[in-house]
Every structure is written in C-alpha cells, then in structure tokens.
Design a protein around this motif. Structure first.
Motif, short mmCIF file in Angstrom:
data_model
loop_
_atom_site.label_atom_id
_atom_site.label_comp_id
_atom_site.label_asym_id
_atom_site.label_seq_id
_atom_site.Cartn_x
_atom_site.Cartn_y
_atom_site.Cartn_z
N PRO A 203 -18.99 -20.33 -6.83
CA PRO A 203 -18.08 -20.66 -5.71
C PRO A 203 -18.14 -22.15 -5.42
O PRO A 203 -19.16 -22.81 -5.70
N PRO A 204 -17.05 -22.72 -4.91
CA PRO A 204 -17.06 -24.16 -4.63
C PRO A 204 -18.08 -24.51 -3.55
O PRO A 204 -18.44 -23.67 -2.72
N ALA A 205 -18.54 -25.73 -3.58
CA ALA A 205 -19.45 -26.20 -2.53
C ALA A 205 -18.68 -26.29 -1.22
O ALA A 205 -17.50 -26.64 -1.21
N PRO A 206 -19.32 -25.96 -0.12
CA PRO A 206 -18.61 -26.08 1.16
C PRO A 206 -18.27 -27.53 1.49
O PRO A 206 -18.99 -28.46 1.10
N GLY A 226 -10.02 -20.57 6.84
CA GLY A 226 -10.15 -19.86 5.57
C GLY A 226 -10.94 -20.59 4.51
O GLY A 226 -11.27 -20.03 3.47
N VAL A 227 -11.28 -21.86 4.78
CA VAL A 227 -11.98 -22.70 3.80
C VAL A 227 -13.49 -22.59 4.02
O VAL A 227 -13.96 -22.45 5.15
N LEU A 228 -14.24 -22.68 2.94
CA LEU A 228 -15.70 -22.71 3.03
C LEU A 228 -16.13 -24.09 3.52
O LEU A 228 -15.91 -25.10 2.84
N VAL A 229 -16.73 -24.12 4.72
CA VAL A 229 -17.10 -25.40 5.33
C VAL A 229 -18.58 -25.39 5.69
O VAL A 229 -19.24 -24.35 5.71
N GLN A 230 -19.09 -26.57 6.03
CA GLN A 230 -20.49 -26.72 6.41
C GLN A 230 -20.62 -27.78 7.48
O GLN A 230 -19.99 -28.84 7.41
N VAL A 231 -21.42 -27.48 8.51
CA VAL A 231 -21.77 -28.48 9.51
C VAL A 231 -23.26 -28.77 9.38
O VAL A 231 -24.03 -27.91 8.95
N GLU A 232 -23.64 -29.98 9.74
CA GLU A 232 -25.02 -30.41 9.51
C GLU A 232 -25.63 -30.98 10.78
O GLU A 232 -24.95 -31.58 11.61
N ASN A 233 -26.95 -30.74 10.91
CA ASN A 233 -27.75 -31.31 12.00
C ASN A 233 -27.13 -31.01 13.36
O ASN A 233 -26.84 -31.89 14.16
N VAL A 273 -32.44 -26.59 16.37
CA VAL A 273 -31.67 -27.44 15.47
C VAL A 273 -31.53 -26.77 14.12
O VAL A 273 -32.51 -26.28 13.54
N PHE A 274 -30.30 -26.73 13.62
CA PHE A 274 -30.03 -26.28 12.25
C PHE A 274 -29.71 -27.49 11.39
O PHE A 274 -28.85 -28.30 11.74
N THR A 275 -30.40 -27.60 10.27
CA THR A 275 -30.08 -28.65 9.31
C THR A 275 -28.67 -28.47 8.79
O THR A 275 -27.92 -29.43 8.63
N SER A 276 -28.29 -27.23 8.51
CA SER A 276 -26.92 -26.95 8.07
C SER A 276 -26.56 -25.50 8.36
O SER A 276 -27.42 -24.62 8.40
N ILE A 277 -25.27 -25.29 8.56
CA ILE A 277 -24.69 -23.96 8.70
C ILE A 277 -23.41 -23.95 7.88
O ILE A 277 -22.54 -24.80 8.07
N ALA A 278 -23.29 -22.99 6.97
CA ALA A 278 -22.12 -22.92 6.09
C ALA A 278 -21.48 -21.55 6.16
O ALA A 278 -22.12 -20.56 6.51
N GLY A 279 -20.20 -21.50 5.80
CA GLY A 279 -19.48 -20.23 5.73
C GLY A 279 -17.99 -20.46 5.83
O GLY A 279 -17.54 -21.56 6.18
#
Length: 500
Positions: A203-206, A226-233, A273-279
């Motif tokens: 699967p593509p990287a977020p 609908g896109v696979l995204v990621q938030v950081e820190n 704190v989350f280093t990253s959250i993706a989905g």
C-alpha cells in the motif's frame, strides 16, 4: 458526570480486549461495535445486558440505553455505530448512467455525476475490509499516484465482502455505483465479478499532513477524504469525545472504525503524545476523522506521568476524566469483589466525596479492609461511576495497616439515584437504617428498598447471597455505595453488614 471510556494505560500502545466482568454483570460489549453501516439502524449484537470493560456494575438490566457514539444515527438506540462509509440505506440498486472508465481524481474532483456507474482501474487497497454484523464491508482504495483527491471509500455488499479477500496492497479494478452517503464519497460494489484483483504490492505510504488541515472544516479535509494520511507529534486534547473518537491537536478526531472489530484500543489519556497516527481519512456524521487500520498505526511518544490528587479533588470534579492520578494514604474499605477485579478506598478524613472505586481487572492485587494504600492509575467515569483504573498490580502499594473507617450513616432516600447526597457519597462506605424491601430481582441478585436504593451482591458468590422477601425489614445495611445503570447501589461486604 462524564461519559465513560474505560481504557487501561501502559507505556506503549496497548490492546484493551474488553474483558471485565463483575459478579453482578452479564458480559456485553458497549463500545462502537461499528455496525456503522448505512444499510442498518438496528442494534448491536451484544452478548448481555452490561458493558464488560470495567467497573462495579450490576447484574440488573439497564434502565436506559447505553451511551451511544457519535457514529450512530439518530434513529438508533443501540450501542453500535452505523458508519457513513458503508452504503445506502437500502439496496435497491438504483443507478444512474454508465459513464465507463474514470479515475478517483475525476470522482473526487466533481467530474462524475452522483449515482453513475463507473469503472476505476489499477487502484490500490489501502485498508482492511471492515465487516459489520450484517456481513457488509467497507474498505478504502487509492490511486497509486497518490496526493489530493486520490482516495475513496468502497462499500461491499455481503456477497462481495464474503467473496473477495481484501487486504492492503492488492491492486484492483472496480465497477461500482458512485454515491455520496451523508457527504462521504464512496463506490458501492454489488457483484463479486465487479471487484477484480489485477496485481499485488505494498500500500502507498500515508501522506503526512498537519492535523488542523484535515480536521473537520480544515483547509485540506475535503481534498484528502478517503486518502491514507498521517499526522505527527500530536497531543491528546480530549481522550473521550465519544465512545469511538478521541481528539488531538488541531481538533482532529481519531476514530476506532477498524480498531474496534479487532478488539484493539490505543492508550489514550489527557496530554498523551503520539509520534504518529495514520489511517484513511473518513467523513462520518459531519466530522472528518482518521481511522487507524491497526494498533501499529498509532505510535506513542509519551504518556504523561501520574500527578498526586486527593479523592476529594477527583470526586468534586477538579480532575478531568482519563487523567493519570496518584492517590496516597487511602484506606481500603472493602475486600476485593467476588470476581477479584476491584475494591473501594476512602480518604481517612471521611465524609462527602471521600470514597472511590479502584478497578484492577485481571491484575492480581492483594488488599484487605483497613490496609493503607497508594494507588496509581487513570481516573475515569465508567457509566457515571467514578473509578481509578489500574494497569499493573505494582501500581497498588500497601504502605500500612489499620482499621477500616466507620461507615457514614445516611438516609436511604438521600443516596438513591437522584437523591440530594447520592453524588457526594458515591464510593463511600455508608449505612442505612430501618429499611424495607420494595422489590426483589432474583435473576440479577439484587433487591430494591422502599426509598429506591438498590442492594446487590458485588462481594458475594451467588450461592452465598440470600435474597429477602418482599416487605422484609432490616435494622441496618452497610457497604460502599456505587452507581450502575442509572441506579445507586449499596453492596454489603459480608453477612455482618446485613442486620435484620
């Protein structure tokens, strides 16, 4: 009181597998068991009358419906959360024109009429298929080129969900009806032959995006739906927006759409704190929210350390729910419950707001009434009953020993549900005197007094719990006071607490 979300903390992202049962509780599931489908407004497949996550609940059926999630339609009274990504409210197969081959960019860019039959080719599955209790599935796909407008939700009828083994990385061609279900774009696949695997890869990287940009109303929320995204820190700003969401910086919601069916729950406390959250980025009931596909999509940086509070501060509303707390020098006022999953403690000064329940779950903790303890855990409201949730037996430390405090003598009418002192004495060891039995519920091992206060068997084996007869009287009944399913309940700790 605050709406509960019982989550047990650990240093890394943990899985809470739902599993708490009290002596008084038939097992059931009350989180967002995401029957989140557009085709359903019925109730969840629960297995009992009460939640199984934690707390001194009772065997009695609830007098009201359980708290619902924000992913639940207004017409539903269940604990499930019908999801806006899972198709129309009926399956009439009404379609518009067949416009042939298009791209996801065309659909999300507004170039395709709603209800058209379309074909998209060579798109990559970016999530597992989440299947609800009707067999309907939801997954997300994305154009391999990625970027804005590249992703979309796919609704699978039961035949398709059963006949196609969806997994991230599969490359597929899809023929489907394009619909907008309550504002979320989706492709509805109704025939097994309309979903064809043509390749397989990763699967593509977020896409890494600022949290505020993809939150509800954010500058890029529509573009990345609908896109696979990621938030950081990002830091948790609200650990319990509802039973299925929590919130991080930028007012971005994180949703358990994929996690709940897998019985996975992230550690979520105030200030974490989350280093990253993706989905994939969903749109559900007027909110954009990231839906992590598995626990690995949430990477914890730090869980804030517990700060010291008194029981009075917790019970008087000075501490937010889902806050790590440390209570020192409290006195144990009860043995462990019959199921060994919790006990009550009280401040040595006693009085109003001096007691609270400690939920230990499956952790092997040894305490006795009169023990002086330090307790470290997370304060939460479990269905409006205050408690400290302990993740490790080492977080309960016996520092001394003495006598259990004398119970507070109260009028039963004052501490019944809605009574003027019910909140003040929740968790406190109390005695009611000269009371009469108004009703008996043998199935759930409890009885009701004429003043509306319930008495239950939290500390008794079923075989040892003797129910009274209607109109029986008691000189006194003693035990800690709890709140469960809209009722205040006193729990005698032993036969000595029941004086006829």
């Amino acid at each position: 009181m605050l709406r509960p979300r019982a989550l047990i903390p650990s240093v890394t992202v943990g899985l809470v597998l739902g599993a708490v049962a009290c002596n008084l509780t038939p097992d059931a599931t009350t989180d967002s068991n995401g029957d989140d489908t557009a085709a359903s407004t019925d109730t969840t497949d629960t297995t009992g009358d009460e939640p199984t996550t934690s707390g001194p609940t009772t065997d009695s059926p609830p007098t009201t419906t359980s708290p619902a999630t924000t992913d639940e339609p207004e017409t539903s009274t269940s604990t499930t959360s019908p999801d806006t990504t899972e198709g129309p409210t009926s399956e009439t197969d009404t379609t518009g024109p067949d416009v042939g081959e298009v791209s996801i960019y065309d659909i999300q860019g507004g170039e395709v009429p709603e209800n058209s039959v379309v074909t998209v080719k060579g798109v990559v599955i970016t999530s597992p298929a989440r299947v609800n209790n009707k067999g309907e599935g939801t997954m997300f796909v994305q154009d391999p080129m990625g970027g804005e407008l590249s992703g979309i939700a796919v609704f699978l009828t039961p035949e398709v969900a059963m006949g196609f083994g969806a997994k991230p990385g599969l490359v597929v061609d899809i023929t489907a009806q394009y619909t907008e279900f309550f504002g979320e774009s989706q492709l509805k696949v109704t025939a097994v032959d309309d979903l064809v695997q043509v390749g397989e890869g990763e699967p593509p990287a977020p896409v890494v995006v600022p949290a505020a940009d993809v939150a509800t109303g954010g500058a890029k929320a529509e573009a990345y739906e609908g896109v696979l995204v990621q938030v950081e820190n990002v830091t948790v700003t609200n650990p319990a927006v509802d039973m299925s969401d929590f919130e991080v910086d930028g007012a971005l919601r994180i949703n358990d759409f994929f996690l709940f069916p897998q019985m996975e729950k992230p550690v979520v406390v105030n200030g974490q704190v989350f280093t990253s959250i993706a989905g994939p980025l969903r749109f559900s009931f007027e909110d954009h929210k990231i839906a992590p596909r598995a626990a690995a999509d949430l990477v914890v940086d730090a869980v804030p350390p517990a700060e010291e509070y008194t029981i009075y501060e917790i019970q008087e509303g000075m501490v937010a729910a889902q806050t790590p707390v440390l209570v020192k020098g409290a006195i144990v006022t009860s043995p462990l419950t019959f199921k060994k999953d919790g006990f009550f403690i009280q401040d040595a000064m006693g009085g109003e707001y001096s007691g609270i329940y400690v939920y230990v779950g499956a952790n092997a903790v040894a305490v006795e009434p009169g023990d002086i303890v330090d307790v470290e855990g997370v304060y939460d409201e479990y269905y409006d009953n205050s408690q400290i949730e302990v993740s490790d037996a080492m977080k309960v430390t016996v520092t001394g020993m003495g006598a259990a405090p004398a119970p507070e003598i109260v009028d039963a009418a004052d501490v019944t549900a809605g009574g003027p002192l019910q909140e003040q004495y929740e968790g406190v060891l109390v005695t009611v005197e000269n009371v009469t039995v108004a009703a008996v519920n043998a199935m759930f091992g409890e009885y009701e007094l004429t003043d509306g206060l319930f008495v239950d068997d939290l500390f008794f084996a079923k075989a040892d719990w003797v129910l009274p007869m209607l109109a029986d009287t008691f000189t006194s009944l003693t035990g800690p006071l709890a709140f469960s399913f809209e009722e205040a309940k006193l729990s005698p700790r032993s036969p000595a607490d029941i004086v006829e």
